[in-house]
Design a protein around this motif. Structure first.
Motif, mmCIF file in Angstrom:
data_model
loop_
_atom_site.group_PDB
_atom_site.id
_atom_site.type_symbol
_atom_site.label_atom_id
_atom_site.label_comp_id
_atom_site.label_asym_id
_atom_site.label_seq_id
_atom_site.Cartn_x
_atom_site.Cartn_y
_atom_site.Cartn_z
ATOM 1 N N THR A 99 0.620 12.268 0.748
ATOM 2 C CA THR A 99 -0.148 13.176 1.344
ATOM 3 C C THR A 99 -0.145 14.573 1.188
ATOM 4 O O THR A 99 -0.714 15.335 2.018
ATOM 5 N N SER B 246 1.096 -1.146 -0.002
ATOM 6 C CA SER B 246 0.048 0.194 0.090
ATOM 7 C C SER B 246 0.919 1.375 0.021
ATOM 8 O O SER B 246 1.687 1.210 0.931
ATOM 9 N N GLU C 151 -8.809 6.879 -3.393
ATOM 10 C CA GLU C 151 -8.168 5.618 -3.842
ATOM 11 C C GLU C 151 -8.110 5.468 -5.154
ATOM 12 O O GLU C 151 -8.939 5.742 -6.113
ATOM 13 N N PHE D 56 5.038 8.337 -4.809
ATOM 14 C CA PHE D 56 4.043 7.494 -3.590
ATOM 15 C C PHE D 56 5.245 6.849 -2.733
ATOM 16 O O PHE D 56 6.223 6.461 -3.150
ATOM 17 N N GLU E 295 1.125 5.850 -0.689
ATOM 18 C CA GLU E 295 0.258 6.807 -0.537
ATOM 19 C C GLU E 295 1.182 8.157 -0.881
ATOM 20 O O GLU E 295 2.322 8.261 -0.900
ATOM 21 N N TRP F 96 -4.116 7.414 -2.257
ATOM 22 C CA TRP F 96 -3.464 6.156 -2.104
ATOM 23 C C TRP F 96 -3.962 4.989 -3.034
ATOM 24 O O TRP F 96 -4.807 5.167 -3.687
ATOM 25 N N HIS G 279 -3.006 0.359 -3.836
ATOM 26 C CA HIS G 279 -2.478 -0.703 -3.414
ATOM 27 C C HIS G 279 -1.873 -1.600 -4.772
ATOM 28 O O HIS G 279 -2.661 -1.478 -5.991
ATOM 29 N N ARG H 153 -5.472 12.936 0.636
ATOM 30 C CA ARG H 153 -4.371 11.801 0.640
ATOM 31 C C ARG H 153 -4.998 11.208 -0.624
ATOM 32 O O ARG H 153 -5.967 10.802 -0.924
#
Length: 190
Positions: free
Chosen positions: A14, A10, A101, A165, A12, A145, A147, A143
């Motif tokens: 920010t 995962s 996401e 990321f 991300e 994010w 995966h 945020r």
């Protein structure tokens, strides 16, 4: 059926300042938002991009399930076209507290290795950061994010990190091993 270990990472960002640009690919590559929810088109993209890397979780979705998902406020599909032909896509899904996401991202196999992926990922990530501007009443993005996993393309993790990321979680789980589904049942991806 045998099982194989699958690692899921995962990642991300920010801050919008975390996003690192990618060089634009050569040729006539355009990225356009698919503004009309279309289960047929979204399933085509999903199966065509993920058919050789074992994307299977949505293959059993009904038309109504696709329509429901795509019709949710803030869900966006951005499609890369190479000379008018769909080459890949990024799907964004807003979540609580300003998170967005990147649910799916990838290229159809014939378009990989041509610098389209980095460009599409950078563009799609920028659209995740400014998503609230297109959806009145949404919380501004705080945020972004996603995966990725060991079943994804061999350059996926590197592409995400080159776009800024950072890793925040890693999990390993056993999953059933089986043949790749292809873009439609029985197809053999190139």
């Amino acid at each position: 059926m045998s099982s194989v270990p699958v690692t899921t990472w995962s990642l991300e960002q920010t801050s919008p300042a975390d996003l690192l640009p990618a060089a634009a690919p050569e040729g006539d590559v355009r990225i356009v938002r698919a503004e009309v929810p279309s289960p047929e088109f979204s399933r085509f993209l999903y199966a065509s991009v993920g058919g050789d890397i074992r994307w299977t979780d949505r293959l059993g979705w009904t038309y109504a399930r696709w329509q429901e998902h795509l019709g949710r406020p803030g869900v966006e599909t951005w499609v890369a076209y190479d000379r008018g032909t769909p080459a890949g896509y990024v799907e964004l899904e807003p979540q609580d507290e300003g998170a967005v996401e990147i649910v799916y991202f990838g290229l159809i196999p014939a378009f990989r290795g041509r610098r389209i992926g980095g460009h599409l990922l950078a563009y799609g990530t920028a659209r995740a950061w400014d998503l609230a501007e297109r959806w009145p009443g949404r919380t501004p993005t705080k945020r972004v994010w996603l995966h990725t996993c060991s079943k994804d393309g061999e350059f996926a993790m590197d592409n995400y990190q080159r776009r800024g990321f950072t890793l925040f979680d890693t999990k390993v789980e056993l999953e059933p091993d089986g043949p790749t589904p292809g873009p439609w049942p029985g197809a053999h991806p190139a």
